[in-house]
Design a protein around this motif. Structure first.
Motif, PDB file in Angstrom:
ATOM      1  N   THR A 264      25.847 -21.844  20.572  1.00 13.68           N
ATOM      2  CA  THR A 264      24.870 -22.589  21.507  1.00 13.68           C
ATOM      3  C   THR A 264      23.684 -22.137  22.205  1.00 13.68           C
ATOM      4  OG1 THR A 264      27.115 -23.980  21.889  1.00 13.68           O
ATOM      5  CG2 THR A 264      25.265 -24.224  23.330  1.00 13.68           C
ATOM      6  N   THR A 265      22.575 -23.005  22.141  1.00 14.55           N
ATOM      7  CA  THR A 265      21.450 -22.294  22.857  1.00 14.55           C
ATOM      8  C   THR A 265      20.536 -23.459  23.462  1.00 14.55           C
ATOM      9  OG1 THR A 265      19.323 -21.102  22.368  1.00 14.55           O
ATOM     10  CG2 THR A 265      20.148 -22.604  20.535  1.00 14.55           C
ATOM     11  N   THR A 266      20.050 -23.003  24.717  1.00 17.53           N
ATOM     12  CA  THR A 266      19.262 -24.080  25.421  1.00 17.53           C
ATOM     13  C   THR A 266      17.754 -24.451  24.412  1.00 17.53           C
ATOM     14  OG1 THR A 266      18.273 -22.399  26.764  1.00 17.53           O
ATOM     15  CG2 THR A 266      20.322 -23.585  27.361  1.00 17.53           C
ATOM     16  N   LEU A 267      17.444 -23.656  23.491  1.00 16.82           N
ATOM     17  CA  LEU A 267      16.406 -23.723  22.813  1.00 16.82           C
ATOM     18  C   LEU A 267      16.319 -24.731  21.725  1.00 16.82           C
ATOM     19  CD1 LEU A 267      15.049 -19.861  22.808  1.00 16.82           C
ATOM     20  CD2 LEU A 267      14.457 -21.714  24.440  1.00 16.82           C
ATOM     21  N   ASP A 268      15.101 -25.253  21.442  1.00 12.91           N
ATOM     22  CA  ASP A 268      15.075 -26.284  20.114  1.00 12.91           C
ATOM     23  C   ASP A 268      14.921 -25.451  18.932  1.00 12.91           C
ATOM     24  OD1 ASP A 268      14.696 -28.047  18.372  1.00 12.91           O
ATOM     25  OD2 ASP A 268      13.040 -29.139  19.242  1.00 12.91           O
ATOM     26  N   PRO A 269      15.878 -25.158  18.171  1.00 13.25           N
ATOM     27  CA  PRO A 269      15.881 -24.328  17.067  1.00 13.25           C
ATOM     28  C   PRO A 269      14.763 -25.074  15.907  1.00 13.25           C
ATOM     29  CG  PRO A 269      17.740 -25.569  16.646  1.00 13.25           C
ATOM     30  CD  PRO A 269      17.078 -26.122  18.159  1.00 13.25           C
ATOM     31  N   PHE A 270      14.323 -26.263  16.245  1.00 14.04           N
ATOM     32  CA  PHE A 270      13.277 -26.613  15.089  1.00 14.04           C
ATOM     33  C   PHE A 270      11.781 -26.356  15.628  1.00 14.04           C
ATOM     34  CE2 PHE A 270      16.711 -29.884  14.517  1.00 14.04           C
ATOM     35  CZ  PHE A 270      16.742 -29.411  13.022  1.00 14.04           C
ATOM     36  N   SER A 271      11.582 -25.803  17.019  1.00 13.70           N
ATOM     37  CA  SER A 271      10.425 -25.463  17.457  1.00 13.70           C
ATOM     38  C   SER A 271      10.063 -24.009  17.079  1.00 13.70           C
ATOM     39  CB  SER A 271      10.432 -25.672  18.994  1.00 13.70           C
ATOM     40  OG  SER A 271      11.212 -24.519  19.407  1.00 13.70           O
ATOM     41  N   THR A 272       8.674 -23.503  17.280  1.00 11.86           N
ATOM     42  CA  THR A 272       8.332 -22.531  17.100  1.00 11.86           C
ATOM     43  C   THR A 272       9.063 -21.527  17.835  1.00 11.86           C
ATOM     44  OG1 THR A 272       5.992 -23.191  16.809  1.00 11.86           O
ATOM     45  CG2 THR A 272       6.027 -21.012  17.347  1.00 11.86           C
ATOM     46  N   ILE A 273       9.246 -21.615  19.016  1.00 11.04           N
ATOM     47  CA  ILE A 273      10.247 -20.648  19.814  1.00 11.04           C
ATOM     48  C   ILE A 273      11.660 -20.818  19.060  1.00 11.04           C
ATOM     49  CG2 ILE A 273      11.088 -20.149  22.037  1.00 11.04           C
ATOM     50  CD1 ILE A 273       8.873 -21.444  23.538  1.00 11.04           C
ATOM     51  N   GLY A 274      11.843 -21.776  18.954  1.00 15.64           N
ATOM     52  CA  GLY A 274      13.432 -21.765  18.166  1.00 15.64           C
ATOM     53  C   GLY A 274      13.709 -20.912  16.956  1.00 15.64           C
ATOM     54  N   GLN A 275      12.188 -20.768  16.153  1.00 18.13           N
ATOM     55  CA  GLN A 275      12.183 -20.057  15.044  1.00 18.13           C
ATOM     56  C   GLN A 275      12.162 -18.574  15.233  1.00 18.13           C
ATOM     57  OE1 GLN A 275       8.949 -21.341  12.553  1.00 18.13           O
ATOM     58  NE2 GLN A 275       9.686 -23.535  12.360  1.00 18.13           N
ATOM     59  N   LYS A 276      11.653 -18.022  16.575  1.00 15.31           N
ATOM     60  CA  LYS A 276      11.830 -16.996  16.738  1.00 15.31           C
ATOM     61  C   LYS A 276      13.198 -16.426  17.345  1.00 15.31           C
ATOM     62  CE  LYS A 276       6.815 -16.837  18.419  1.00 15.31           C
ATOM     63  NZ  LYS A 276       6.154 -16.524  19.767  1.00 15.31           N
ATOM     64  N   TRP A 277      13.805 -17.423  17.736  1.00 16.09           N
ATOM     65  CA  TRP A 277      15.390 -17.264  18.138  1.00 16.09           C
ATOM     66  C   TRP A 277      16.015 -17.147  16.942  1.00 16.09           C
ATOM     67  CZ3 TRP A 277      19.525 -20.199  17.134  1.00 16.09           C
ATOM     68  CH2 TRP A 277      20.732 -19.936  17.940  1.00 16.09           C
ATOM     69  N   ILE A 278      15.946 -17.793  15.910  1.00 16.34           N
ATOM     70  CA  ILE A 278      16.637 -17.669  14.618  1.00 16.34           C
ATOM     71  C   ILE A 278      16.393 -16.404  14.071  1.00 16.34           C
ATOM     72  CG2 ILE A 278      16.840 -18.471  12.326  1.00 16.34           C
ATOM     73  CD1 ILE A 278      16.262 -21.441  13.263  1.00 16.34           C
ATOM     74  N   SER A 279      15.283 -16.029  13.933  1.00 12.73           N
ATOM     75  CA  SER A 279      14.793 -14.548  13.520  1.00 12.73           C
ATOM     76  C   SER A 279      15.447 -13.413  14.354  1.00 12.73           C
ATOM     77  CB  SER A 279      13.229 -14.195  13.526  1.00 12.73           C
ATOM     78  OG  SER A 279      12.736 -15.155  12.694  1.00 12.73           O
ATOM     79  N   ALA A 280      15.513 -13.689  15.552  1.00 12.53           N
ATOM     80  CA  ALA A 280      16.284 -12.651  16.497  1.00 12.53           C
ATOM     81  C   ALA A 280      17.738 -12.728  16.302  1.00 12.53           C
ATOM     82  CB  ALA A 280      15.822 -12.842  18.080  1.00 12.53           C
ATOM     83  N   MET A 281      18.308 -13.735  16.179  1.00 10.18           N
ATOM     84  CA  MET A 281      19.775 -13.758  15.982  1.00 10.18           C
ATOM     85  C   MET A 281      20.147 -13.192  14.471  1.00 10.18           C
ATOM     86  SD  MET A 281      22.027 -15.403  17.834  1.00 10.18           S
ATOM     87  CE  MET A 281      23.187 -15.850  16.770  1.00 10.18           C
ATOM     88  N   ARG A 282      19.427 -13.145  13.509  1.00  2.22           N
ATOM     89  CA  ARG A 282      19.427 -12.801  12.300  1.00  2.22           C
ATOM     90  C   ARG A 282      19.607 -11.330  12.120  1.00  2.22           C
ATOM     91  NH1 ARG A 282      17.020 -17.428   8.110  1.00  2.22           N
ATOM     92  NH2 ARG A 282      18.950 -18.689   8.159  1.00  2.22           N
ATOM     93  N   ASP A 283      18.250 -10.711  12.854  1.00  4.90           N
ATOM     94  CA  ASP A 283      18.095  -9.175  13.049  1.00  4.90           C
ATOM     95  C   ASP A 283      19.465  -8.843  13.853  1.00  4.90           C
ATOM     96  OD1 ASP A 283      15.911  -9.572  11.864  1.00  4.90           O
ATOM     97  OD2 ASP A 283      14.555  -9.620  13.600  1.00  4.90           O
ATOM     98  N   ALA A 284      19.664  -9.366  14.862  1.00  8.24           N
ATOM     99  CA  ALA A 284      20.921  -8.760  15.694  1.00  8.24           C
ATOM    100  C   ALA A 284      22.335  -8.788  14.967  1.00  8.24           C
ATOM    101  CB  ALA A 284      21.216  -9.649  17.021  1.00  8.24           C
ATOM    102  N   LEU A 285      22.393  -9.965  14.142  1.00 12.35           N
ATOM    103  CA  LEU A 285      23.799  -9.883  13.099  1.00 12.35           C
ATOM    104  C   LEU A 285      23.751  -9.053  12.161  1.00 12.35           C
ATOM    105  CD1 LEU A 285      24.003 -13.913  12.593  1.00 12.35           C
ATOM    106  CD2 LEU A 285      25.568 -12.375  14.172  1.00 12.35           C
TER     107      LEU A 285
END
Length: 668
Positions: free
Chosen positions: A364-385
């Motif tokens: 769960t996240t408060t960010l919109d994963p479809f937005s530009t910030i959300g794409q940065k969050w997806i990249s950060a999640m994958r790096d951490a995983l």
């Protein structure tokens, strides 16, 4: 087909010529479209590749139908396609139609006057044959009671007795003699032909103007960006779209499109084992801390105050190993009661597959994963995983480091992000390979090296202007003030306005295919006249006179077909419709009318026949009698008959004492 029949050829002969000329054009232009659509298969997205398969299959069926069904219909219903018609009604056999003026007066296309030829008015399609000069036959009528020997105009299919005409060598009707002195002088009569002559004469002025016109679109085309999401797929102003937006606003985007971490533990790990559950739980907690640090760093770098205080903690993960931020491993193993064991099995079954070889964790996240910030969050999640697949246990749980296994982040937003990234990474390869194959096909069809190169360079002008205009409209919002719904910018996510990522990918293949298709259709006519001995510039004028209206009508039909996409309220359809409509209008009214003639005039400055190099025109000095078909023989007979008809008029005039022959209704 109609031109050949009007020239006096039989149905079978007209069909043979039609298949040899127009059939070749259909085959080459259709093959070009087929290859462009087939190039969509190289894009690793099933939605786009299936569109390519459907479009390519449609083109194949269209080619087969045009080369088989259409000729069959022409021979089955010849009167329908050869009769004189006005408003769908035939005028054949009705003598009053000619006097009332209801019968058509020719094909409507202006002829090209060619000097130094056996006949002054020639068909634009066959400039070296006098087929247009024998539209009707003229025979002398015996003097009536008054003694006037006025000539009579008879239909083409009437049998008349004509005096013998001098035989003409076949080569004289195949091509003119080589050399500028014997080359026919072409005088432009039609509007498109006059435009072609003008652009070729002043190409040095038109080319800089065209480059200057494309300059404002170059920078926007290079700034093309794209967005993902579902808002571009939903119609504007509909109740369904409003309910969806309200649901997202109240429960968050991840409540509608959740993100999931899929964990594939190493075999043979039991998902209920305490050490693996503890290790995976601590891995999720570390992922949350690392994502928090990276997103805050992005916020500080961009000056975003909200993002600078972003926090992702353990409670944002929900899986078999973690619930509410707490690890469940110790509870599942320590509670040995049947009820606790049943609860543990239910928890594992809820988050694992039937074989228990994989498990999932909801994020769960408060960010919109479809937005530009959300794409940065997806990249950060994958790096951490990726960084937490090997976990060292805390001192409270002594033991060796545990391999958690492969961890992947998936979901609607992640799939669109991956699909868009893979598409735009593969797009240059798709473009290069498609254009290379198409250039080889066009080069082989025209037996030229420079024709396909010139075609691709002219195509680039259209693509730059079209995509640059789309960026200005849907990314910069230059037409937003007009209030027209098809030209409003894309739905406003927490990111700059941009085109939906599928729109340019789908429109590109279609634009390339149609652009080259119109180019091939035009060049087929140019090469035909060039082979008949005309210079490159004269061949362009003749081709414009012959194909100008046809290409424009075909373009208008395509514009109306794709224009329906602009009438809807779905953003992605509006964007695709805008790209296709603008590109087709440029192709039909600018590329084939101005750009290609100017480019060919520029190449004509080079020594030799640079436009068609290494192709050579057919030489009249080397005719091959064996290759002369029945159609050519019939046309030579008709040409000779025209000369004989003129002799009949002269004799009839002499008999009546008028001293001149004035045929009625413009017979010759």
């Amino acid at each position: 087909f109609g031109e050949e029949v009007q020239a006096g050829a039989s149905l079978e002969e007209a069909l043979v010529v039609t298949l040899q000329t127009s059939g070749h054009t259909v085959l080459i232009s259709g093959s070009t479209l087929f290859l462009c659509f087939l190039g969509m298969l190289l894009i690793p997205v099933s939605t786009i590749s299936t569109m390519g398969i459907a479009a390519a299959s449609t083109v194949v069926f269209a080619i087969v139908g045009a080369l088989t069904i259409t000729p069959s219909l022409l021979l089955t219903f010849p009167d329908f396609f050869t009769s004189r018609r006005r408003f769908g009604l035939t005028c054949d056999g009705i003598s009053a139609c000619s006097r009332l003026g209801c019968a058509p007066r020719g094909g409507g296309r202006k002829a090209i006057a060619v000097a130094d030829e056996p006949h002054a008015s020639l068909s634009a399609r066959e400039p070296m044959l006098a087929s247009a000069a024998v539209a009707v036959r003229v025979a002398p009528r015996a003097a009536d009671a008054s003694g006037s020997g006025e000539p009579t105009v008879q239909p083409l299919n009437a049998r008349v007795s004509l005096p013998e005409a001098p035989q003409t060598h076949p080569a004289a009707l195949v091509a003119p003699s080589e050399g500028p002195a014997n080359r026919p002088v072409v005088v432009a009569a039609g509007g498109w032909a006059k435009l072609g002559r003008l652009t070729q004469r002043f190409w040095w002025l038109f080319l800089p103007l065209l480059l200057a016109a494309a300059a404002p679109f170059c920078a926007p085309a290079l700034e093309l960006t794209y967005v993902e999401g579902v808002l571009s797929l939903l119609p504007r102003g509909e109740a369904l779209t409003g309910s969806f937006l309200e649901l997202q606003a109240n429960f968050g985007v991840t409540a509608v499109f959740p993100s999931t971490v899929v964990i594939l533990p190493p075999a043979p790990v039991d998902l209920s084992q305490r050490h693996w559950l503890n290790a995976s739980c601590h891995a999720m907690q570390r992922v949350g801390r690392q994502v928090t640090e990276e997103m805050r760093a992005h916020g500080r770098a961009s000056g975003d105050g909200i993002l600078s205080h972003y926090t992702m903690d353990a409670s944002d993960f929900s899986g078999v190993m973690i619930q509410g931020g707490l690890c469940t491993g110790i509870l599942i193993e320590l509670l040995e009661t049947p009820l606790a064991k049943q609860w543990g099995d239910m928890l594992i079954d809820a988050f694992a597959n039937a074989e228990r070889t994989a498990t999932k964790v909801k994020v769960t996240t408060t960010l919109d994963p479809f937005s530009t910030i959300g794409q940065k969050w997806i990249s950060a999640m994958r790096d951490a995983l990726d960084a937490n697949q090997m976990v060292v246990l805390d001192p409270s749980f002594p033991g060796e480091p545990v391999l958690v296994g492969e961890m992947h982040l998936t979901g609607m937003a992640e799939e669109q992000m991956d699909g868009a990234a893979a598409t735009f990474v593969s797009l240059p390869r798709v473009i290069a390979l498609t254009l290379l194959i198409v250039m080889c096909v066009i080069g082989a069809a025209f037996k030229s090296v420079l024709v396909p190169i010139r075609a691709v360079l002219c195509l680039m002008w259209m693509l730059v202007v079209t995509f640059g205009a789309a960026v200005l409209v849907y990314q910069s919002g230059v037409l937003e003030s007009s209030g027209l719904r098809p030209f409003t910018v894309s739905p406003a996510p927490p990111a700059p306005h941009a085109l939906f990522w599928m729109s340019p990918c789908i429109a590109f293949s279609i634009l390339v295919g149609l652009g080259l298709d119109y180019d091939v259709f035009f060049m087929e006519s140019v090469v035909e006249h060039y082979d008949h001995g005309h210079s490159a510039r004269d061949a362009v004028v003749l081709a414009l006179n012959h194909t100008g209206n046809i290409i424009c009508v075909a373009g208008v039909i395509m514009f109306l077909a794709f224009g329906a996409l602009l009438l809807g309220s779905t953003p992605i359809l509006n964007q695709i419709g805008f790209l296709l409509c603008l590109g087709i209008l440029i192709d039909c009214f600018v590329s084939t009318k101005i750009i290609i003639p100017c480019a060919m005039a520029l190449l004509d400055v080079l020594p030799g026949n640079a436009n068609f190099w290494p192709r050579k025109p057919l030489r009249a000095a080397e005719p091959d009698p064996v290759q002369i078909s029945r159609v050519s023989s019939r046309r030579m007979t008709l040409a000779a008959g025209t000369a004989a008809a003129r002799q009949c008029l002269t004799q009839g005039s002499a008999a009546s004492g008028t001293g001149s022959a004035q045929p009625r209704n413009g017979a010759i």
